[in-house]
Design a protein around this motif. Structure first.
Motif, PDB file in Angstrom:
ATOM      1  N   GLU A  70      -8.860  -4.162  -1.360  1.00 14.08           N
ATOM      2  CA  GLU A  70      -9.048  -3.338  -0.179  1.00 14.08           C
ATOM      3  C   GLU A  70      -8.704  -3.816   1.184  1.00 14.08           C
ATOM      4  N   LYS A  71      -8.785  -5.351   1.015  1.00 18.35           N
ATOM      5  CA  LYS A  71      -8.544  -5.863   2.367  1.00 18.35           C
ATOM      6  C   LYS A  71      -7.070  -6.259   2.618  1.00 18.35           C
ATOM      7  N   LEU A  72      -6.194  -5.970   1.588  1.00 23.71           N
ATOM      8  CA  LEU A  72      -4.665  -6.187   1.835  1.00 23.71           C
ATOM      9  C   LEU A  72      -4.071  -4.989   2.665  1.00 23.71           C
ATOM     10  N   SER A  73      -2.989  -5.506   3.329  1.00 25.14           N
ATOM     11  CA  SER A  73      -2.201  -4.653   3.820  1.00 25.14           C
ATOM     12  C   SER A  73      -1.477  -3.866   3.250  1.00 25.14           C
ATOM     13  N   PRO A  74      -0.819  -2.639   3.589  1.00 26.47           N
ATOM     14  CA  PRO A  74       0.036  -1.665   2.736  1.00 26.47           C
ATOM     15  C   PRO A  74       1.072  -2.507   2.272  1.00 26.47           C
ATOM     16  N   SER A  75       1.924  -3.628   2.867  1.00 29.97           N
ATOM     17  CA  SER A  75       2.886  -4.084   2.388  1.00 29.97           C
ATOM     18  C   SER A  75       2.472  -5.350   1.194  1.00 29.97           C
ATOM     19  N   GLU A  76       1.569  -5.880   1.401  1.00 30.97           N
ATOM     20  CA  GLU A  76       1.090  -6.747   0.659  1.00 30.97           C
ATOM     21  C   GLU A  76       0.529  -6.151  -0.581  1.00 30.97           C
ATOM     22  N   TYR A  77      -0.021  -4.799  -0.455  1.00 30.63           N
ATOM     23  CA  TYR A  77      -0.487  -4.358  -1.571  1.00 30.63           C
ATOM     24  C   TYR A  77       0.717  -3.799  -2.579  1.00 30.63           C
ATOM     25  N   GLU A  78       1.797  -3.301  -1.819  1.00 30.60           N
ATOM     26  CA  GLU A  78       2.930  -2.964  -2.563  1.00 30.60           C
ATOM     27  C   GLU A  78       3.953  -4.100  -3.080  1.00 30.60           C
ATOM     28  N   MET A  79       3.803  -5.167  -2.892  1.00 35.99           N
ATOM     29  CA  MET A  79       4.296  -6.548  -3.325  1.00 35.99           C
ATOM     30  C   MET A  79       3.398  -6.639  -4.722  1.00 35.99           C
ATOM     31  N   LEU A  80       2.277  -6.578  -4.648  1.00 33.00           N
ATOM     32  CA  LEU A  80       1.536  -6.901  -5.864  1.00 33.00           C
ATOM     33  C   LEU A  80       1.612  -5.682  -6.740  1.00 33.00           C
ATOM     34  N   LEU A  81       1.948  -4.660  -6.548  1.00 29.22           N
ATOM     35  CA  LEU A  81       2.217  -3.526  -7.701  1.00 29.22           C
ATOM     36  C   LEU A  81       3.668  -4.033  -8.169  1.00 29.22           C
ATOM     37  N   LEU A  82       4.558  -4.412  -7.506  1.00 27.72           N
ATOM     38  CA  LEU A  82       5.864  -4.573  -7.948  1.00 27.72           C
ATOM     39  C   LEU A  82       5.801  -5.709  -9.258  1.00 27.72           C
ATOM     40  N   MET A  83       4.609  -6.344  -9.294  1.00 23.96           N
ATOM     41  CA  MET A  83       4.486  -7.522 -10.194  1.00 23.96           C
ATOM     42  C   MET A  83       3.823  -6.858 -11.538  1.00 23.96           C
ATOM     43  N   LEU A  84       3.386  -5.544 -11.564  1.00 18.54           N
ATOM     44  CA  LEU A  84       2.872  -4.848 -12.727  1.00 18.54           C
ATOM     45  C   LEU A  84       3.847  -4.753 -13.854  1.00 18.54           C
ATOM     46  N   ASP A  85       3.316  -4.542 -14.900  1.00 15.51           N
ATOM     47  CA  ASP A  85       4.119  -3.850 -16.160  1.00 15.51           C
ATOM     48  C   ASP A  85       4.712  -2.796 -15.741  1.00 15.51           C
ATOM     49  N   VAL A  86       6.125  -2.339 -16.152  1.00 10.44           N
ATOM     50  CA  VAL A  86       6.657  -1.301 -15.562  1.00 10.44           C
ATOM     51  C   VAL A  86       5.842   0.131 -16.408  1.00 10.44           C
ATOM     52  N   ASP A  87       5.222  -0.036 -17.188  1.00  9.28           N
ATOM     53  CA  ASP A  87       4.311   1.014 -17.912  1.00  9.28           C
ATOM     54  C   ASP A  87       2.973   1.453 -17.263  1.00  9.28           C
ATOM     55  N   THR A  88       2.841   0.411 -16.469  1.00  7.97           N
ATOM     56  CA  THR A  88       1.367   0.715 -15.699  1.00  7.97           C
ATOM     57  C   THR A  88       1.306   1.755 -14.585  1.00  7.97           C
ATOM     58  N   ALA A  89       0.426   2.630 -14.735  1.00  8.36           N
ATOM     59  CA  ALA A  89       0.450   3.534 -13.586  1.00  8.36           C
ATOM     60  C   ALA A  89       0.332   2.846 -12.250  1.00  8.36           C
ATOM     61  N   LYS A  90       0.926   3.142 -11.077  1.00  9.19           N
ATOM     62  CA  LYS A  90       0.707   3.073  -9.746  1.00  9.19           C
ATOM     63  C   LYS A  90      -0.164   3.495  -9.234  1.00  9.19           C
ATOM     64  N   LEU A  91      -1.387   2.877  -8.862  1.00  9.74           N
ATOM     65  CA  LEU A  91      -2.583   3.422  -8.228  1.00  9.74           C
ATOM     66  C   LEU A  91      -2.780   2.806  -7.087  1.00  9.74           C
ATOM     67  N   MET A  92      -3.118   3.483  -5.963  1.00  6.18           N
ATOM     68  CA  MET A  92      -3.425   2.957  -4.765  1.00  6.18           C
ATOM     69  C   MET A  92      -5.017   2.646  -4.656  1.00  6.18           C
ATOM     70  N   PRO A  93      -5.601   1.881  -3.752  1.00  7.81           N
ATOM     71  CA  PRO A  93      -7.043   1.367  -3.759  1.00  7.81           C
ATOM     72  C   PRO A  93      -7.806   2.664  -3.913  1.00  7.81           C
ATOM     73  N   GLN A  94      -7.491   3.883  -3.261  1.00  3.69           N
ATOM     74  CA  GLN A  94      -8.365   4.993  -2.910  1.00  3.69           C
ATOM     75  C   GLN A  94      -8.273   5.997  -4.076  1.00  3.69           C
ATOM     76  N   HIS A  95      -7.253   5.326  -5.496  1.00  3.70           N
ATOM     77  CA  HIS A  95      -7.279   6.197  -6.282  1.00  3.70           C
ATOM     78  C   HIS A  95      -8.296   5.565  -7.472  1.00  3.70           C
ATOM     79  N   LEU A  96      -8.746   4.393  -7.185  1.00  4.45           N
ATOM     80  CA  LEU A  96      -9.547   3.787  -8.486  1.00  4.45           C
ATOM     81  C   LEU A  96     -10.819   4.179  -8.591  1.00  4.45           C
ATOM     82  N   LEU A  97     -11.388   4.274  -9.744  1.00  4.45           N
ATOM     83  CA  LEU A  97     -12.793   4.453  -9.970  1.00  4.45           C
ATOM     84  C   LEU A  97     -13.758   3.918  -9.168  1.00  4.45           C
TER      85      LEU A  97
END
Length: 546
Positions: A70-97
């Motif tokens: 939650e402390k990450l900036s939007p650009s930092e978070y997007e960079m981390l999303l790019l590291m995920l497996d391609v079949d993983t849903a792209k969720l934003m922090p506010q989407h998480l359980l």
């Protein structure tokens, strides 16, 4: 924690979700199915995201990971999303359980939950959307709390508090068998043949396993698999597992939106997300969707139906298609429906044999080296005339029949129709295997219905006998194509079994003694018959008629 303990935990979660629905008046409601399956999917995607996120970013692999991201900036978070497996849903922090759980006391929480699900669907539309034959995207989530009449906020809170208690992450390294069991438990109350269009019931595990094991005894790379009446995808999951999920691409079509949504869920659970764009909701017989992209007309539109390496299907047997029967019989369909289209009966239109159209469509849709396994009513394998006979003749004359297995009665709890499995193989130029497995299995009760279950040993016995082309007395025989022609193309194993006559050596005197014994028995029976006849006549004489 063991796999069994995890399975218990997951099934308990499913029961808890159903309990919440019942508390808010949705027990046995048609919308309960959508709520349960979609919330289960949201939970699965949420935990899979956390699992993949921590794997790609080990420094966040701790219990307080959500606070850190939650402390990450939007650009930092997007960079981390790019590291995920391609079949993983792209969720934003506010989407998480975890975020929803922390904010469950916010005003209009039900709307907040629905908006979150909608945002997840939109952000992942290309990855998780199935489509209709007309090209419309079928969204991933509904606004689930809007199915509740009163107490929507309380309902949303209750759901979130159930979801947070279970953690799926330790089971993501599990394989097909685990998730097949979970999926069956998840949909067991909703996946019934309710008299609607096409087959939505769950194909028995034994049937699916036998079909897949015979079609694909060893993994094969880079192949296509198709089911034109896919239902919830049981058959497709089994053949994909036999081939290796990474080795195949799934294609499907089914007229039912409910079935397409279940198939999407099944693909996600079984690591086949790459095939979701090929899941199509539509009428396969009237408007088959999948075409060859490399064969285009002047409008750059594919016209030729796609050919597949493996086809599995448990099509509906009977269905009223009188409204579009004449369209199917058009000359443009002559090649696809080579054996003909059933006529519209004067009565009982709902008994029209649509399975014969599916079977012809499947034969037409096979690649040059293609294989198929199709469930048909057992009456198909012996019909002496008509479309069924023409289809069998086509398979035999063109040497593309691998064999037939006649299954035990009541193998499906939802129908009393006896079924057989037709195996098609365009490369099978020699022997054809015919198996009569009707005597196997034991009867068990499932709800109000009786069904027959095969043991794992019986399943393997059928599979091994078929693959080895074993001739076994009163069970399996191996026929040449010419033999099938001589028997009027009958595919019933029983018609080919030898009649066995037992002989024993006896002396002439023993023979005379036996014949005298038979004669004495006959004389005694005739005498008894005369006595009874006299009694009846005397009783009739004693009757008085007025």
């Amino acid at each position: 924690m063991t796999s069994l303990e995890f399975k218990t935990q997951v099934t308990t979660l499913i029961d808890d979700l159903k309990s919440v629905c019942a508390t808010f008046g949705l027990g046995n409601d048609g919308n309960e199915f959508k709520i349960i399956t979609q919330l289960f999917l949201f939970k699965f995607m949420n935990d899979k995201f956390e699992f993949e996120f921590k794997k790609a970013n080990p420094k966040y692999n701790n219990n307080d990971w959500f606070t850190e991201i939650e402390k990450l900036s939007p650009s930092e978070y997007e960079m981390l999303l790019l590291m995920l497996d391609v079949d993983t849903a792209k969720l934003m922090p506010q989407h998480l359980l975890a975020h929803l759980y922390q904010n469950q006391n916010a005003p209009d929480f039900a709307k907040y939950l629905d908006d979150t699900l909608n945002e997840i669907a939109l952000k992942n539309v290309d990855l998780f959307s199935v489509q209709t034959a007309g090209g419309e995207k079928v969204k991933l989530f509904d606004r689930v709390t809007e199915f509740v009449s009163d107490g929507r906020d309380e309902f949303a809170k209750a759901i979130i508090n159930k979801l947070i208690t279970c953690n799926f992450q330790p089971i993501f390294n599990e394989k097909f068998d685990f998730f097949a069991t979970i999926f069956e438990y998840l949909i067991k109350d909703y996946n019934n043949d309710s008299g609607g269009k096409y087959a939505e019931y769950y194909t028995p595990h034994a049937v699916a396993k036998i079909m897949a094991s015979i079609l694909a005894p060893v993994p094969v790379e880079n192949v296509t698999c198709y089911d034109p009446s896919a239902g919830s995808g049981t058959l497709l999951m089994n053949i994909a597992h036999a081939l290796g999920e990474q080795n195949c691409t799934i294609y499907s079509q089914d007229i039912s939106q409910k079935s397409s949504n279940l198939l999407r869920l099944n693909l996600i659970l079984n690591n086949l997300i790459h095939s979701i764009p090929n899941v199509v909701q539509g009428n396969t017989i009237l408007d088959p969707f999948h075409k060859e992209d490399n064969l285009l007309d002047e409008n750059n539109t594919a016209q030729t139906l796609k050919k597949f390496d493996f086809i599995v299907s448990n099509p509906p047997f009977k269905l009223d298609f009188s409204d579009y029967r004449d369209q199917l019989a058009d000359k443009n369909n002559n090649d696809r429906f080579f054996a003909g289209v059933p006529k519209v009966p004067a009565k009982a239109k709902d008994k029209m044999s649509i399975y014969s159209l599916f079977l012809q469509h499947i034969i037409f849709s096979l690649s040059p080296n293609g294989k198929a396994a199709v469930v048909v009513p057992t009456g198909f394998i012996t019909a002496q005339s008509g479309i069924d006979k023409k289809i069998r003749q086509h398979l035999v004359d063109n040497k593309m029949l691998a064999g037939v297995i006649s299954m035990p009665s009541n193998i499906f709890a939802t129908t009393g129709t006896n079924v057989s499995i037709i195996f098609i193989d365009k490369n099978n130029q020699e022997d054809v295997v015919l198996i009569d497995a009707s005597s196997l299995g034991k009867t068990v009760k499932e709800g109000k219905n009786q069904k027959t279950e095969l043991t794992p040993e019986e399943e393997q016995y059928i599979i091994t006998s078929f693959l080895n082309k074993s001739a076994i007395d009163e069970f399996a025989m191996v026929a040449k194509y010419n033999e099938l022609k001589e028997k009027n193309y009958s595919l019933s194993a029983g018609q080919y079994f030898d009649i066995k006559i037992e002989y024993s050596d006896i002396s002439h005197q023993e023979y005379l003694d036996k014949m005298k014994s038979f004669q004495d028995n006959l004389d005694a029976l005739f005498n008894e018959s005369k006595v009874l006849e006299n009694k009846i006549q005397n009783n009739l004489k004693g009757l008085k008629y007025e």
